[in-house]
Design a protein around this motif. Structure first.
Motif, PDB file in Angstrom:
ATOM      1  N   LYS A  76       0.819  -1.208   0.000  1.00  0.00           N
ATOM      2  CA  LYS A  76       0.000   0.000   0.000  1.00  0.00           C
ATOM      3  C   LYS A  76       0.854   1.259   0.000  1.00  0.00           C
ATOM      4  O   LYS A  76       0.493   2.265  -0.614  1.00  0.00           O
ATOM      5  CB  LYS A  76      -0.915  -0.016   1.229  1.00  0.00           C
ATOM      6  CG  LYS A  76      -1.886   1.155   1.321  1.00  0.00           C
ATOM      7  CD  LYS A  76      -2.891   1.145   0.180  1.00  0.00           C
ATOM      8  CE  LYS A  76      -4.132   1.987   0.475  1.00  0.00           C
ATOM      9  NZ  LYS A  76      -3.876   3.333   0.939  1.00  0.00           N
ATOM     10  N   VAL A  99      -1.350  -5.212  -1.992  1.00  0.00           N
ATOM     11  CA  VAL A  99      -1.620  -5.820  -0.693  1.00  0.00           C
ATOM     12  C   VAL A  99      -2.001  -4.701   0.275  1.00  0.00           C
ATOM     13  O   VAL A  99      -1.181  -3.822   0.584  1.00  0.00           O
ATOM     14  CB  VAL A  99      -0.395  -6.587  -0.170  1.00  0.00           C
ATOM     15  CG1 VAL A  99      -0.707  -7.254   1.170  1.00  0.00           C
ATOM     16  CG2 VAL A  99       0.057  -7.629  -1.195  1.00  0.00           C
ATOM     17  N   THR A 100      -3.236  -4.697   0.743  1.00  0.00           N
ATOM     18  CA  THR A 100      -3.745  -3.578   1.533  1.00  0.00           C
ATOM     19  C   THR A 100      -4.920  -4.019   2.386  1.00  0.00           C
ATOM     20  O   THR A 100      -5.554  -5.044   2.111  1.00  0.00           O
ATOM     21  CB  THR A 100      -4.206  -2.438   0.586  1.00  0.00           C
ATOM     22  OG1 THR A 100      -4.779  -1.383   1.361  1.00  0.00           O
ATOM     23  CG2 THR A 100      -5.242  -2.925  -0.418  1.00  0.00           C
ATOM     24  N   HIS A 101      -5.206  -3.244   3.423  1.00  0.00           N
ATOM     25  CA  HIS A 101      -6.432  -3.465   4.203  1.00  0.00           C
ATOM     26  C   HIS A 101      -7.586  -2.659   3.637  1.00  0.00           C
ATOM     27  O   HIS A 101      -8.729  -2.851   4.050  1.00  0.00           O
ATOM     28  CB  HIS A 101      -6.194  -3.091   5.672  1.00  0.00           C
ATOM     29  CG  HIS A 101      -5.171  -3.960   6.354  1.00  0.00           C
ATOM     30  ND1 HIS A 101      -5.348  -5.319   6.539  1.00  0.00           N
ATOM     31  CD2 HIS A 101      -3.955  -3.669   6.884  1.00  0.00           C
ATOM     32  CE1 HIS A 101      -4.300  -5.820   7.158  1.00  0.00           C
ATOM     33  NE2 HIS A 101      -3.434  -4.848   7.379  1.00  0.00           N
ATOM     34  N   GLU A 102      -7.294  -1.762   2.709  1.00  0.00           N
ATOM     35  CA  GLU A 102      -8.344  -0.926   2.117  1.00  0.00           C
ATOM     36  C   GLU A 102      -9.176  -1.742   1.127  1.00  0.00           C
ATOM     37  O   GLU A 102      -8.633  -2.403   0.248  1.00  0.00           O
ATOM     38  CB  GLU A 102      -7.713   0.265   1.386  1.00  0.00           C
ATOM     39  CG  GLU A 102      -8.726   1.168   0.707  1.00  0.00           C
ATOM     40  CD  GLU A 102      -8.074   2.270  -0.115  1.00  0.00           C
ATOM     41  OE1 GLU A 102      -8.814   3.113  -0.664  1.00  0.00           O
ATOM     42  OE2 GLU A 102      -6.835   2.284  -0.228  1.00  0.00           O
ATOM     43  N   LYS A 103     -10.488  -1.680   1.297  1.00  0.00           N
ATOM     44  CA  LYS A 103     -11.382  -2.356   0.354  1.00  0.00           C
ATOM     45  C   LYS A 103     -11.714  -1.367  -0.761  1.00  0.00           C
ATOM     46  O   LYS A 103     -12.193  -0.262  -0.505  1.00  0.00           O
ATOM     47  CB  LYS A 103     -12.647  -2.827   1.062  1.00  0.00           C
ATOM     48  CG  LYS A 103     -12.371  -3.894   2.119  1.00  0.00           C
ATOM     49  CD  LYS A 103     -13.657  -4.469   2.679  1.00  0.00           C
ATOM     50  CE  LYS A 103     -13.369  -5.487   3.778  1.00  0.00           C
ATOM     51  NZ  LYS A 103     -12.566  -6.622   3.294  1.00  0.00           N
ATOM     52  N   ARG A 104     -11.459  -1.799  -1.985  1.00  0.00           N
ATOM     53  CA  ARG A 104     -11.604  -0.878  -3.119  1.00  0.00           C
ATOM     54  C   ARG A 104     -11.820  -1.695  -4.387  1.00  0.00           C
ATOM     55  O   ARG A 104     -11.214  -2.757  -4.568  1.00  0.00           O
ATOM     56  CB  ARG A 104     -10.341  -0.022  -3.230  1.00  0.00           C
ATOM     57  CG  ARG A 104     -10.326   0.997  -4.341  1.00  0.00           C
ATOM     58  CD  ARG A 104      -9.141   1.926  -4.167  1.00  0.00           C
ATOM     59  NE  ARG A 104      -8.927   2.747  -5.352  1.00  0.00           N
ATOM     60  CZ  ARG A 104      -7.989   3.680  -5.465  1.00  0.00           C
ATOM     61  NH1 ARG A 104      -7.190   3.919  -4.434  1.00  0.00           N
ATOM     62  NH2 ARG A 104      -7.850   4.376  -6.576  1.00  0.00           N
ATOM     63  N   ASN A 119      -7.042  -7.977   0.151  1.00  0.00           N
ATOM     64  CA  ASN A 119      -7.174  -7.656   1.575  1.00  0.00           C
ATOM     65  C   ASN A 119      -6.764  -8.783   2.517  1.00  0.00           C
ATOM     66  O   ASN A 119      -6.850  -8.614   3.733  1.00  0.00           O
ATOM     67  CB  ASN A 119      -8.617  -7.254   1.895  1.00  0.00           C
ATOM     68  CG  ASN A 119      -9.123  -6.114   1.041  1.00  0.00           C
ATOM     69  OD1 ASN A 119     -10.207  -6.188   0.482  1.00  0.00           O
ATOM     70  ND2 ASN A 119      -8.342  -5.046   0.930  1.00  0.00           N
ATOM     71  N   ASP A 120      -6.328  -9.925   1.981  1.00  0.00           N
ATOM     72  CA  ASP A 120      -6.076 -11.066   2.863  1.00  0.00           C
ATOM     73  C   ASP A 120      -4.634 -11.560   2.819  1.00  0.00           C
ATOM     74  O   ASP A 120      -4.368 -12.735   3.058  1.00  0.00           O
ATOM     75  CB  ASP A 120      -7.054 -12.208   2.579  1.00  0.00           C
ATOM     76  CG  ASP A 120      -7.246 -12.481   1.088  1.00  0.00           C
ATOM     77  OD1 ASP A 120      -6.609 -11.785   0.276  1.00  0.00           O
ATOM     78  OD2 ASP A 120      -8.028 -13.381   0.754  1.00  0.00           O
ATOM     79  N   GLY A 121      -3.679 -10.668   2.496  1.00  0.00           N
ATOM     80  CA  GLY A 121      -2.281 -11.015   2.696  1.00  0.00           C
ATOM     81  C   GLY A 121      -1.477 -11.245   1.435  1.00  0.00           C
ATOM     82  O   GLY A 121      -1.979 -11.215   0.309  1.00  0.00           O
ATOM     83  N   THR A 146       7.221  -4.843   1.791  1.00  0.00           N
ATOM     84  CA  THR A 146       6.524  -5.900   1.054  1.00  0.00           C
ATOM     85  C   THR A 146       7.519  -6.887   0.456  1.00  0.00           C
ATOM     86  O   THR A 146       7.326  -8.108   0.515  1.00  0.00           O
ATOM     87  CB  THR A 146       5.645  -5.288  -0.041  1.00  0.00           C
ATOM     88  OG1 THR A 146       4.705  -4.398   0.570  1.00  0.00           O
ATOM     89  CG2 THR A 146       4.904  -6.358  -0.818  1.00  0.00           C
TER      90      THR A 146
END
Length: 206
Positions: A76, A99-104, A119-121, A146
């Motif tokens: 990210k 690779v991110t926690h942001e949902k987009r 979102n899952d690694g 990363t």
């Protein structure tokens, strides 16, 4: 046969690949680190920076890296920096998995680049990249955290470093936190040019 997973970065002589602060990207120190690539003809053409440019082994390596890459994976932090700096026609021209926690939703750009947000690694991101590329190679584009996650997970087959004749003193160090007990390196190639030294290593479990 599945392609390789690799990364390719410019690194200072004291081991750094980027400044600590995103605000310092494109600053003088970072520009000196990357000075070898900006004049290359293929790089200029790919980023629509105008005609002309240098040809030679540096240019060949830039082109070969681009041509072997069927998809890229990035973190990210790199995406956030690049989203501000890349032209509308982003320079990848392939799928990119962030690779991110942001949902987009996927972000499609002109020229064949589509950013997919995972979102899952790191492993699911790599799995999605493998589905997209067939037998071509996958580039872990960065940033340093990363790249290190993939190295420590044993998921990198090969990497190349353009060793640049500059010193950083501080910043993001490429191998800070590497699990050296699990990683063995095999030299593949060393190619000096007038600007940098290109080093390539195969990665094996220790």
């Amino acid at each position: 046969m599945a392609g390789k997973v690799f990364f390719s970065v410019s690194m200072s002589l004291d081991g750094f690949i980027a400044p600590e602060s995103l605000g310092d990207l494109m600053g003088q120190q970072w520009m000196e680190l990357q000075q070898w690539i900006f004049p290359q003809r293929f790089f200029r053409e790919n980023l629509k920076l105008g005609e002309g440019g240098e040809e030679g082994r540096d240019n060949d390596i830039v082109r070969e890296t681009f041509e072997r890459t069927g998809a890229s994976v990035m973190g990210k932090r790199m995406f956030d920096a690049g989203e501000q700096m890349w032209p509308a026609e982003a320079p990848f021209h392939t799928p990119v998995f962030v690779v991110t926690h942001e949902k987009r939703d996927p972000w499609e750009r002109p020229g064949g680049t589509t950013f997919h947000f995972v979102n899952d690694g790191i492993e699911p991101a790599l799995d999605q990249a493998r589905e997209a590329v067939g037998d071509r190679d996958i580039r872990i584009a960065g940033g340093g955290a990363t790249v290190l996650e993939y190295v420590n997970a044993g998921l990198v087959d090969e990497f190349s470093i353009a060793l640049s004749p500059v010193l950083f003193g501080s910043g993001i160090r490429l191998f800070e936190g590497v699990d050296a007990s699990r990683i063995a390196l095999e030299p593949v190639r060393s190619e000096p040019s007038s600007r940098v030294t290109h080093l390539t290593y195969a990665v094996h479990p220790r």
